[in-house]
Design a protein around this motif. Structure first.
Motif, short mmCIF file in Angstrom:
data_model
loop_
_atom_site.label_atom_id
_atom_site.label_comp_id
_atom_site.label_asym_id
_atom_site.label_seq_id
_atom_site.Cartn_x
_atom_site.Cartn_y
_atom_site.Cartn_z
N ILE A 174 0.83 -1.19 0.00
CA ILE A 174 0.00 0.00 0.00
C ILE A 174 0.87 1.25 0.00
N LYS A 175 2.09 1.15 0.54
CA LYS A 175 3.01 2.28 0.45
C LYS A 175 3.40 2.54 -0.99
N ALA A 176 3.64 1.47 -1.74
CA ALA A 176 3.97 1.63 -3.16
C ALA A 176 2.82 2.31 -3.89
N ALA A 177 1.59 1.90 -3.59
CA ALA A 177 0.42 2.53 -4.21
C ALA A 177 0.34 4.00 -3.82
N SER A 178 0.62 4.30 -2.55
CA SER A 178 0.52 5.69 -2.08
C SER A 178 1.54 6.59 -2.77
N TYR A 179 2.70 6.06 -3.12
CA TYR A 179 3.70 6.87 -3.83
C TYR A 179 3.24 7.19 -5.25
N PHE A 180 2.58 6.23 -5.90
CA PHE A 180 1.98 6.52 -7.20
C PHE A 180 0.91 7.59 -7.07
N TRP A 181 0.09 7.51 -6.01
CA TRP A 181 -0.95 8.51 -5.79
C TRP A 181 -0.36 9.89 -5.53
N MET A 182 0.73 9.94 -4.76
CA MET A 182 1.35 11.24 -4.48
C MET A 182 1.95 11.84 -5.75
N PHE A 183 2.54 11.00 -6.59
CA PHE A 183 3.05 11.50 -7.87
C PHE A 183 1.90 12.02 -8.73
N SER A 184 0.78 11.32 -8.71
CA SER A 184 -0.41 11.77 -9.45
C SER A 184 -0.90 13.11 -8.92
N ALA A 185 -0.88 13.29 -7.59
CA ALA A 185 -1.30 14.55 -6.99
C ALA A 185 -0.38 15.69 -7.40
N LEU A 186 0.92 15.43 -7.46
CA LEU A 186 1.86 16.47 -7.88
C LEU A 186 1.63 16.86 -9.34
N CYS A 187 1.36 15.88 -10.19
CA CYS A 187 1.06 16.18 -11.60
C CYS A 187 -0.22 17.01 -11.71
N ALA A 188 -1.22 16.68 -10.88
CA ALA A 188 -2.47 17.43 -10.90
C ALA A 188 -2.22 18.87 -10.44
N TRP A 189 -1.40 19.04 -9.39
CA TRP A 189 -1.07 20.40 -8.93
C TRP A 189 -0.37 21.19 -10.04
N TRP A 190 0.56 20.55 -10.74
CA TRP A 190 1.28 21.22 -11.83
C TRP A 190 0.31 21.64 -12.94
N ARG A 191 -0.65 20.74 -13.26
CA ARG A 191 -1.60 21.05 -14.33
C ARG A 191 -2.52 22.20 -13.92
N VAL A 192 -2.93 22.24 -12.66
CA VAL A 192 -3.76 23.35 -12.17
C VAL A 192 -2.98 24.66 -12.25
N THR A 193 -1.71 24.62 -11.88
CA THR A 193 -0.88 25.81 -11.93
C THR A 193 -0.78 26.35 -13.36
N VAL A 194 -0.71 25.44 -14.34
CA VAL A 194 -0.70 25.86 -15.75
C VAL A 194 -1.98 26.59 -16.09
N TYR A 195 -3.11 26.06 -15.65
CA TYR A 195 -4.39 26.75 -15.89
C TYR A 195 -4.35 28.17 -15.32
N LEU A 196 -3.88 28.31 -14.09
CA LEU A 196 -3.88 29.61 -13.42
C LEU A 196 -2.91 30.58 -14.08
N VAL A 197 -1.71 30.11 -14.38
CA VAL A 197 -0.68 30.98 -14.95
C VAL A 197 -1.04 31.41 -16.36
N GLU A 198 -1.55 30.48 -17.16
CA GLU A 198 -1.91 30.83 -18.54
C GLU A 198 -3.07 31.81 -18.58
N GLU A 199 -4.00 31.70 -17.63
CA GLU A 199 -5.08 32.67 -17.58
C GLU A 199 -4.58 34.04 -17.17
N ALA A 200 -3.58 34.06 -16.27
CA ALA A 200 -3.06 35.33 -15.78
C ALA A 200 -2.12 36.01 -16.78
N TYR A 201 -1.25 35.24 -17.41
CA TYR A 201 -0.20 35.82 -18.26
C TYR A 201 -0.35 35.49 -19.75
#
Length: 244
Positions: A174-201
């Protein structure tokens, strides 16, 4: 009945619902997966953090999925309503645990009931990940990591040795699964940041170019307004035979 009807379509511009959906997903997934990986917390922690997870990761993400209908974005609709429903359900479950109505059940042990949830989550997340390969690398990586982690968890919950979880390997797996989930969360955060930055700039802004997401050629060539693909109300109706 034989004439082609005149159809007028009105498109109402809205902010991308995927931004809210991915933000809620990233927050709830990071909190929960880092807890599952034993980075912090104790057995009582879920009853404290799941109200936030259920609202932001569940309700907000579910609402974003519903707005995916208006944005004519099937991927956003499916993935966000599904995972939003999951986090709402988990939030309700832990509310019952906190109230003493349901006994707590550790994810480090045999958990066939949660395995049945994970089957559905894994199947549709794999389908969504495949569809995301037509959009950009970051979103695709987010969903593939999420699908892999969910599949690992599904197998562990379903087939682990119920009598001895340590021998069954759930704690390590389950720790191995959680690391995949955390990587997925980081990718989601990065994609959200792209939405915000592209709208702003703007997409061509200097800061926007820092947040690379790897848009595919298909995505870059896509028109600003995509014709309807046979949605009800857009396609021409088929006349029905009149009763005699």
């Amino acid at each position: 009945m034989s004439q082609v009807p005149n159809v007028t379509i009105f498109l109402q511009p809205i902010a991308p619902p995927a931004a809210l959906g991915l933000a809620g997903f990233a927050g709830s997934t990071w909190i929960t997966s880092s807890y599952i990986a034993n980075w912090w917390g104790n057995s009582e922690s879920p009853t404290i953090f799941f109200p936030f997870v259920g609202i932001f990761g569940g309700l907000a993400q579910f609402i974003a999925g519903l707005y995916g209908f208006r944005a004519r974005d099937t991927l956003v609709t499916v993935i966000n309503t599904m995972w939003g429903s999951f986090w709402i359900s988990i939030g309700i479950l832990y509310a019952f645990v906190a109230a003493g109505a349901v006994a707590p059940h550790s994810v480090h042990t045999h958990f066939p009931e949660l395995a049945s949830w994970s089957i559905i989550l894994s199947i549709f997340t794999w389908s969504s990940a495949l569809a995301a390969t037509a959009r950009d690398v970051v979103l695709s990586a987010c969903l593939f990591a999420l699908a892999i982690g969910s599949t690992i968890a599904c197998c562990l919950f379903a087939y682990n040795n119920a009598g001895n979880p340590e021998e069954g390997g759930v704690t390590r797996g389950i720790k191995a699964a959680s690391y995949f989930w955390m990587f997925s969360a980081l990718c989601a955060w990065w994609r959200v940041t792209v939405y915000l930055v592209e709208e702003a700039y703007g997409p061509g802004g200097r800061i926007s170019r820092i947040f690379w997401i790897g848009r595919t050629k298909k995505e870059r060539r896509a028109p600003m307004v995509i014709p309807g693909l046979g949605e009800p109300g857009v396609k021409r109706g088929v006349p029905k035979p009149m009763p005699v």
